[in-house]
Design a protein around this motif. Structure first.
Motif, short mmCIF file in Angstrom:
data_model
loop_
_atom_site.label_atom_id
_atom_site.label_comp_id
_atom_site.label_asym_id
_atom_site.label_seq_id
_atom_site.Cartn_x
_atom_site.Cartn_y
_atom_site.Cartn_z
N PHE A 1 36.76 37.93 44.83
CA PHE A 1 36.02 36.79 44.61
C PHE A 1 36.61 35.49 44.03
O PHE A 1 37.47 35.74 43.45
CB PHE A 1 34.84 37.16 44.11
CG PHE A 1 33.69 38.19 44.40
CD1 PHE A 1 32.95 38.04 45.51
CD2 PHE A 1 34.00 39.31 43.56
CE1 PHE A 1 32.24 39.13 45.74
CE2 PHE A 1 33.24 40.31 43.91
CZ PHE A 1 32.41 40.30 45.12
N THR A 2 36.48 34.25 44.68
CA THR A 2 37.16 33.05 44.07
C THR A 2 36.05 32.69 43.14
O THR A 2 34.87 32.38 43.58
CB THR A 2 37.23 32.20 45.02
OG1 THR A 2 38.38 32.84 46.16
CG2 THR A 2 37.96 30.69 44.60
N VAL A 3 36.20 32.56 41.99
CA VAL A 3 35.21 32.03 40.91
C VAL A 3 35.48 30.65 40.30
O VAL A 3 36.50 30.09 40.35
CB VAL A 3 35.33 33.09 39.69
CG1 VAL A 3 34.67 34.30 40.18
CG2 VAL A 3 36.67 33.29 39.12
N PRO A 4 34.61 30.10 40.00
CA PRO A 4 34.70 28.62 39.14
C PRO A 4 35.36 28.78 37.92
O PRO A 4 35.54 29.97 37.35
CB PRO A 4 33.12 28.30 39.20
CG PRO A 4 32.16 29.41 39.46
CD PRO A 4 33.07 30.40 40.14
N ASP A 5 35.46 27.67 37.41
CA ASP A 5 36.26 27.66 35.99
C ASP A 5 35.19 28.04 34.81
O ASP A 5 34.79 27.03 34.04
CB ASP A 5 36.99 26.45 35.80
CG ASP A 5 37.72 26.53 34.29
OD1 ASP A 5 37.93 27.25 33.86
OD2 ASP A 5 38.18 25.34 34.02
N GLU A 6 34.85 29.27 34.68
CA GLU A 6 33.96 29.66 33.73
C GLU A 6 34.58 31.19 33.26
O GLU A 6 35.26 31.75 33.98
CB GLU A 6 32.54 29.92 34.52
CG GLU A 6 31.85 28.83 34.61
CD GLU A 6 30.40 29.17 35.04
OE1 GLU A 6 29.41 28.81 34.34
OE2 GLU A 6 30.46 29.55 36.13
N PHE A 7 34.32 31.36 31.82
CA PHE A 7 35.02 32.47 31.37
C PHE A 7 33.89 33.60 31.70
O PHE A 7 32.76 33.74 31.23
CB PHE A 7 35.16 32.43 29.93
CG PHE A 7 36.07 33.48 29.51
CD1 PHE A 7 37.40 33.50 29.60
CD2 PHE A 7 35.60 34.60 28.55
CE1 PHE A 7 38.29 34.39 29.09
CE2 PHE A 7 36.44 35.49 28.33
CZ PHE A 7 37.79 35.48 28.35
N VAL A 8 34.67 34.60 32.40
CA VAL A 8 33.68 35.85 32.88
C VAL A 8 34.06 37.10 32.38
O VAL A 8 35.10 37.44 31.79
CB VAL A 8 33.80 35.92 34.42
CG1 VAL A 8 33.46 34.93 34.97
CG2 VAL A 8 35.24 36.44 34.81
N VAL A 9 33.03 38.09 32.15
CA VAL A 9 33.28 39.25 31.55
C VAL A 9 32.55 40.12 32.40
O VAL A 9 31.73 40.20 33.26
CB VAL A 9 32.60 39.29 30.18
CG1 VAL A 9 33.59 38.45 29.25
CG2 VAL A 9 31.01 39.02 30.04
N GLY A 10 33.00 41.66 32.02
CA GLY A 10 32.43 42.87 32.89
C GLY A 10 33.57 43.32 33.83
O GLY A 10 34.19 42.67 34.23
N TYR A 11 32.93 44.72 34.44
CA TYR A 11 33.79 45.21 35.46
C TYR A 11 35.38 45.13 35.00
O TYR A 11 36.30 44.99 35.87
CB TYR A 11 33.75 44.65 36.76
CG TYR A 11 34.16 45.50 37.64
CD1 TYR A 11 33.56 46.62 38.12
CD2 TYR A 11 35.35 44.93 38.38
CE1 TYR A 11 33.80 47.69 39.27
CE2 TYR A 11 35.72 46.03 39.66
CZ TYR A 11 35.12 47.08 39.80
OH TYR A 11 35.54 47.94 40.99
N GLY A 12 35.62 45.35 33.47
CA GLY A 12 37.03 45.54 32.90
C GLY A 12 37.36 44.30 32.37
O GLY A 12 38.33 44.35 31.26
#
Ligand code: IMP
Ligand code: MG
Length: 183
Positions: free
Chosen positions: A148-159
């Protein structure tokens, strides 16, 4: 709701959405690597869950390796310098590598690793990243397989983690701003 769920502002990709995407990527890589005896190299720790799912979604005869790098510390932005803290355990000369990464952000980690593996004699180095955050790229590097291409946000989960936590969330989400406020 678990205690961890309460720290999540919004879910970007559910467990089901991730599984569906991983299946597609695995089938795509199957077509590209069947008969090529690829070596899947997981970048620890963030890619450990993606690795486990992607190698089962891609039923080619292959083997697995793990490499650990550090560049992040506990902050949410990259320090730039990449250090290998655990190296792969076998000769990779002539092998077709598929590097499995959680997220392609600045590109520091993967441009370093790609060069490192080529220097060690890999015949080819493909990159499979679960997430791509192209807006933050500082190195010229693209992935061959992108979840997936994601926006500039800090993401967590699934590793993916924040301060080593949240890796075991089954989905990918964005943390509430107040969670960062001890930094
Ligand atoms: P890069 O070297 O800047 O491309 O960063 C790659 C590494 O930074 C990834 O393997 C992650 O461990 C970490 N990282 C970058 N963005 C995020 C994020 O949004 N959440 C969690 N970890 C991240
Ligand atoms: Mg990380």
């Amino acid at each position: 709701m678990s205690m961890m769920d309460q720290d999540i502002l919004k879910v970007l990709y559910t467990q089901e959405e991730i599984a569906a995407r991983v299946k597609v990527l695995g089938e795509q890589m199957y077509e590209d690597f069947k008969g090529k005896n690829p070596l899947f190299v997981s970048v620890l720790r963030g890619a450990f869950i993606f690795m486990a799912d992607i190698v089962r979604a891609c039923q080619v005869k292959s083997d697995v390796e793990f490499i650990a790098v550090s560049s992040y510390g506990n902050a949410t932005t990259s320090s730039g310098a990449v250090q290998i803290t655990h190296d792969i355990q076998q000769d990779i000369s002539g092998r077709n590598l598929v590097v499995i990464e959680d997220i392609l952000d600045s590109g520091n980690t993967l441009s370093f690793l790609k060069q490192y593996f080529l220097t060690k004699g890999a015949a080819s180095v493909a990159i499979c990243t679960l997430l791509d955050k192209p807006s933050r790229r500082t190195k010229v590097i693209t992935a061959d397989y992108i979840g997936f291409t994601v926006p500039d946000e800090f993401v967590v989960g699934y590793g993916l983690d924040y301060c080593q936590k949240y890796r075991n969330l089954p989905y990918i989400g964005v943390l509430k701003p107040e969670v960062y406020s001890g930094e």
